[in-house]
Design a protein around this motif. Structure first.
Motif, PDB file in Angstrom:
ATOM      1  N   TYR A 164       2.220  -4.618   6.735  1.00 34.56           N
ATOM      2  CA  TYR A 164       2.112  -4.488   5.282  1.00 34.56           C
ATOM      3  C   TYR A 164       3.436  -3.962   4.759  1.00 34.56           C
ATOM      4  CZ  TYR A 164       1.916   0.614   5.678  1.00 34.56           C
ATOM      5  OH  TYR A 164       2.233   1.930   5.916  1.00 34.56           O
ATOM      6  N   VAL A 185      -3.391   3.122   3.562  1.00 35.87           N
ATOM      7  CA  VAL A 185      -3.566   2.706   4.966  1.00 35.87           C
ATOM      8  C   VAL A 185      -3.855   3.916   5.846  1.00 35.87           C
ATOM      9  CG1 VAL A 185      -2.185   0.617   4.752  1.00 35.87           C
ATOM     10  CG2 VAL A 185      -1.055   2.793   5.317  1.00 35.87           C
ATOM     11  N   ALA A 207       4.419  -0.227   8.869  1.00 33.01           N
ATOM     12  CA  ALA A 207       5.003  -0.624   7.587  1.00 33.01           C
ATOM     13  C   ALA A 207       6.157  -1.584   7.829  1.00 33.01           C
ATOM     14  CB  ALA A 207       5.479   0.601   6.825  1.00 33.01           C
ATOM     15  N   PHE A 257       6.899   0.633  -5.184  1.00 35.11           N
ATOM     16  CA  PHE A 257       5.694  -0.200  -5.061  1.00 35.11           C
ATOM     17  C   PHE A 257       5.912  -1.530  -5.791  1.00 35.11           C
ATOM     18  CE2 PHE A 257       1.288  -1.421  -5.170  1.00 35.11           C
ATOM     19  CZ  PHE A 257       0.673  -0.723  -4.149  1.00 35.11           C
ATOM     20  N   ALA A 316       5.195  -1.060   2.209  1.00 38.64           N
ATOM     21  CA  ALA A 316       4.857   0.259   1.679  1.00 38.64           C
ATOM     22  C   ALA A 316       5.626   0.545   0.403  1.00 38.64           C
ATOM     23  CB  ALA A 316       5.175   1.335   2.729  1.00 38.64           C
ATOM     24  N   GLN A 368       5.785   4.234  -2.156  1.00 35.01           N
ATOM     25  CA  GLN A 368       5.224   5.537  -2.545  1.00 35.01           C
ATOM     26  C   GLN A 368       5.472   5.885  -4.005  1.00 35.01           C
ATOM     27  OE1 GLN A 368       2.945   5.994   0.033  1.00 35.01           O
ATOM     28  NE2 GLN A 368       3.228   8.093  -0.653  1.00 35.01           N
ATOM     29  N   ALA A 400       0.829  -1.203   0.000  1.00 39.55           N
ATOM     30  CA  ALA A 400       0.000   0.000   0.000  1.00 39.55           C
ATOM     31  C   ALA A 400       0.858   1.246   0.000  1.00 39.55           C
ATOM     32  CB  ALA A 400      -0.914   0.014   1.231  1.00 39.55           C
ATOM     33  N   THR A 401       0.271   2.302  -0.509  1.00 37.24           N
ATOM     34  CA  THR A 401       0.825   3.648  -0.334  1.00 37.24           C
ATOM     35  C   THR A 401       0.402   4.156   1.047  1.00 37.24           C
ATOM     36  OG1 THR A 401      -1.165   4.569  -1.315  1.00 37.24           O
ATOM     37  CG2 THR A 401       0.695   4.151  -2.803  1.00 37.24           C
ATOM     38  N   THR A 402       0.890   5.324   1.406  1.00 40.03           N
ATOM     39  CA  THR A 402       0.463   5.940   2.675  1.00 40.03           C
ATOM     40  C   THR A 402      -1.038   6.185   2.673  1.00 40.03           C
ATOM     41  OG1 THR A 402       2.619   7.017   2.885  1.00 40.03           O
ATOM     42  CG2 THR A 402       0.815   7.913   4.207  1.00 40.03           C
TER      43      THR A 402
END
Length: 892
Positions: free
Chosen positions: A834, A823, A830, A843, A836, A838, A818-820
């Motif tokens: 999960y 979540v 992080a 990604f 992270a 960005q 996930a990006t910021t």
């Protein structure tokens, strides 16, 4: 670039013509002067050809459209300002905007794509164009059926002015002054039902109907009004059946009134002699009066014999489809629908409160020979605040017009309906604004029907009637309404349907008002609402009021949580109105919903009204005396600020400013604002009270399975109705997907994904046709998709609130990247809960690392399940919600 061209120059084009000319117009502008300059096109509809499109919204304020154009042009210099001028097209404001922006650069194009400059050097072309237009105008005006030819023909045929004269005279009518209610004193009444049956030459029908009535429970007496018959109907009289013999035929209303005034029971059923009753007919109607203490009328569901088109249903509504259609119609009820408020009850199969019927003077006898009197009496009941409801369980089969068709010609019946409808508006509609709305629509309809080349005589008779019918005597004027007449039309407009639920009624009541149904679980908001409703239903009686796109019987999972589900049709449009409020607020602004809210509030008396989603805050003021909770699934201003940080855009800035005003005012109006996280709580200012009620996950429904995932399979779940989901997937497909050779992407996009991709086309163009991408719309059960996935992604660039899909994936023991934003608001770590990423590269690398390293993936999966078990179970979140409810109830 050709000589003379400047890299900062553009060609500006205003497509102020029909849609079929736009693409060719752009191509002609591109060829102007041989200069290869970018074309910036202003148009209502997006063109097929490539160019920089600037949307024009016809119903938005002129200055807003003008500001949007200037924002898109930015620092560019306009070399040519091309305006398409096509006759009889409603785009004068767009043309004026073009002249305002660059008056010295204007070139006018005609519908044949010839053009000339708005400059002295173009004067010869302007003159030629003016002469050409004048010639075309004269030809169009003087040809057969053209306006000038028509007026010349009328001067030679003076009788042709008759119709427009009648229409003009009729349109001058105004509402009559109101009078005090003239009521009849009710005699002593005993509990029970009296059936009143008007009958003319109908003995053969009565011989079939009376045994059906005898076989049913609840009827004390039958009164047959023998309306001028010669078939020995009177011999049917006995201890149960009383026959009132009228020697001369009377109107339907007069015959029925004779029976009503002879009634000595609390309820009277008006029944046609050509009805066939199904079992339980009378008990079902009587049950409605037990449920609605102030009820005026309960009307049955009507079917037609097999093989005949169903012309009546019992669900009567004021719902004009087109200006030429009769505005009152019967709508097919939805499966499971019951006790929906309707405009009136059918005069052939409805149960009335006798005292209320006498209080308003029974049926008006001015409606001759029949028809519209049931609409009139239902309307007058509503005026006193006494509702009529549709009872689906009371079922009849109607052998339509078995009596009237034998004595009255079809043309006379049609004429009676038209004239009586006009009589009803004049004699019963009291509010001037409502009268004007109904009367002008009726006059326009009569005028349109009379204006066709070969009109039916009825149309002209009706128009003449509307123009010259004398006002009624003082005692026939409308009564002063105690209930708003515009609300009667909203409740009886066919845009709401009621569905009884299965939950107990004896607990404290809470109203949930929402933009979307909480079930099926088609998006994160629905998941949250449904699970918290399931927790609340353990302690409260829930009433659900929701917008829908079509009436559907609520799913059993939802019906068992509620005492009632009320659905309101959402009337969508792509047009933006000139308003200071956000588009979503206008989209969910509905007179029908407002009327339904009053209906539900008066019936159930909820102590708390919970408004789901920010746009529903517009209804907070109508919920009193219930305490109000606004559930902020997203802090909308925060979401728009994030979107703007990613990409600046005129319409986003405009909407953000509108949301800032609306949302901050909403926080101050409600009694409590519920947000998804502590981060959101800090954003809310000026509210009386702010509480965090986190998002959660059903830990029993979503759990790890023994099924091995498909290697390389990546899952994205997000409804395309939510713009951040579309933007997130667009970023992933363009920035990340090309780096993941050999993987598969499974997208679950929610209901109507193509519609929303088109709706958001001004903002994003998402291409999902790449190899390895498979797209599904709504999926009722996403657990198999989670089980097959090796990795779940949440690449949101902007997010307010919290992402339920992340919690579901973690509960299923899935590794999430996930990006910021993906979540946002969740208490996750992080690298542990999960991975992270960005940037596109980061990604993609996080996904590749999980695909390569099974040990790392298993570690993330195990920690993910443990984290949601510790903090995000719905039972604990529901307990927090209950504490808030109880504290608000204590202050009620």
């Amino acid at each position: 670039m050709p000589t003379g061209a400047d890299s900062s120059e553009i060609k500006l084009a205003f497509a102020s013509g029909s849609q079929d000319l736009i693409d060719q117009f752009v191509e002609e502008v591109e060829k102007m002067a041989g200069l290869d300059l970018p074309v910036y096109l202003v148009s209502e509809f997006k063109p097929e050809v490539a160019c920089h499109w600037i949307p024009w919204h016809p119903f938005e304020a002129f200055e807003t459209n003008l500001a949007r154009i200037r924002w898109h042009i930015g620092p560019h210099r306009i070399r040519f300002n091309c305006i398409l001028v096509q006759p009889r097209q409603p785009y004068w404001k767009m043309r004026w905007a073009g002249i305002r922006i660059a008056p010295t650069k204007v070139y006018f194009f005609n519908e044949n794509y010839g053009y000339f400059p708005m400059h002295l050097r173009g004067l010869p072309q302007m003159i030629r164009h003016g002469l050409w237009r004048t010639r075309n105008f004269l030809v169009s005006q003087t040809r057969i059926e053209g306006p000038l030819f028509t007026y010349w023909w009328r001067l030679k045929n003076p009788s042709s002015f008759e119709r427009p004269l009648y229409a003009w005279l009729a349109s001058r009518r105004k509402a009559l002054e109101t009078k005090p209610l003239r009521s009849e004193k009710a005699p002593e009444l005993e509990p029970g039902i009296t059936v009143v049956i008007p009958s003319r030459q109908g003995r053969h029908l009565l011989e079939q109907l009376l045994p059906q009535i005898r076989a049913q429970q609840g009827v004390q007496r039958v009164i047959v009004v023998d309306n001028g018959s010669s078939d020995d109907t009177a011999s049917l009289a006995d201890d149960f059946v009383d026959v009132m013999v009228e020697r001369l035929p009377m109107s339907f209303a007069s015959a029925v009134n004779a029976g009503i005034r002879a009634t000595r029971t609390t309820h009277v059923c008006l029944l046609n002699n050509d009805m066939v009753l199904e079992d339980g007919f009378f008990p079902a109607l009587q049950r409605a009066f037990d449920l609605f203490p102030n009820l005026f009328c309960a009307t049955a569901q009507i079917f037609f014999p097999e093989g005949k088109r169903r012309e009546e249903t019992g669900k009567a509504a004021w719902k004009p489809v087109s200006p030429r259609d009769f505005p009152v119609r019967c709508l097919p009820p939805a499966a499971g629908e019951n006790y929906t408020p309707v405009l009136y009850g059918s005069g052939g199969c409805s149960l009335y409160d006798t005292r209320k019927l006498l209080a308003i003077g029974c049926l008006k006898e001015a409606f001759r020979p029949a028809y519209v009197e049931d609409l009139d009496v239902g309307w007058r009941g509503w005026q006193q605040g006494w509702p009529t409801v549709f009872v689906a369980d009371a079922r009849v089969i109607h052998h339509h017009r078995s009596t009237t068709a034998r004595f009255i010609a079809a043309s006379s019946i049609e004429l009676a309906i038209e004239h009586n409808y006009l009589r009803w508006i004049q004699s019963s509609v009291a509010t001037p604004t409502v009268f004007d709305r109904l009367w002008q629509a009726a006059v326009m309809r009569a005028n349109l029907l009379a204006a066709v080349p070969e009109p039916a005589p009825i149309a002209m008779y009706t128009l003449r009637f509307a123009a010259f019918e004398k006002p009624y005597f003082a005692w026939d004027r409308p009564a002063q309404p105690l209930f708003p007449e515009d609300r009667i039309l909203a409740l009886g407009g066919g845009d709401l349907a009621c569905f009884p639920g299965q939950a107990a009624h004896d607990k404290p009541r809470i109203l949930i008002a929402t933009s979307y149904l909480p079930y099926p679980l088609s998006h994160g908001g629905a998941v949250r609402m449904f699970n918290l409703m399931r927790e609340a239903a353990k302690h409260y009686s829930l009433v659900l009021l929701s917008f829908v796109d079509e009436f559907l019987q609520p799913e059993p999972e939802l019906a068992e949580l509620c005492v009632e589900v009320v659905e309101v049709l959402r009337q969508g449009t792509h047009y933006r109105l000139a308003t200071p409020r956000p588009k979503a607020v206008e989209e969910f602004d509905s007179d029908a919903f407002r009327a339904a809210l009053h209906w539900v509030k008066e019936r159930w008396q909820p102590q708390i009204a919970q408004l789901e989603f920010t746009q529903m805050a517009q209804y907070a003021g109508q919920c009193a005396p219930a305490k109000t909770i606004l559930v902020e699934h997203d802090i909308t201003v925060d979401l728009y600020e994030q979107l703007l940080a990613e990409k600046d855009e005129f319409d986003l800035r405009l909407e953000k400013d509108r949301w800032k005003v609306f949302e901050s005012a909403a926080w101050q109006e409600v009694d409590c604002v519920a947000v998804m996280s502590d981060q959101d709580r800090k954003t809310v200012s000026g509210a009386k009270r702010v509480e965090v009620i986190e998002n959660g996950v059903d830990l029993d429904r979503f759990r790890p399975t023994a099924q091995a995932p498909e290697p390389g399979r990546i899952l994205f779940i997000g409804s395309f109705a939510h713009l951040p989901n579309v933007l997130a997937l667009d970023w992933f497909v363009s920035e990340v997907w090309p780096r993941l050779y050999g993987s598969k992407l499974h997208v679950i996009a929610g209901r109507h994904p193509d519609y929303y991709l088109n709706f958001y086309q001004e903002r994003v163009s998402l291409d999902l046709n790449a190899v390895g991408i498979e797209v599904e719309a709504f999926v009722s059960d996403v657990r198999p998709a989670y089980a097959c996935a090796e990795i779940v992604i949440a690449p949101l660039l902007a997010s307010a609130g919290t992402n339920i899909k992340v919690l579901e994936a973690m509960a299923c023991g899935k590794a999430v990247v996930a990006t910021t934003g993906g979540v946002n608001g969740l208490q996750l770590v992080a690298g542990e809960d999960y991975l992270a990423g960005q940037t596109g590269e980061a990604f993609a690398e996080a996904i590749r690392s999980l695909q390569r390293d099974a040990v790392l993936r298993t570690k993330i999966e195990t920690q993910a399940r443990q984290s949601v078990e510790a903090r995000y179970g719905w039972e604990a979140i529901g307990a927090k919600q209950r504490k808030i409810y109880e504290s608000l109830r204590a202050k009620a």
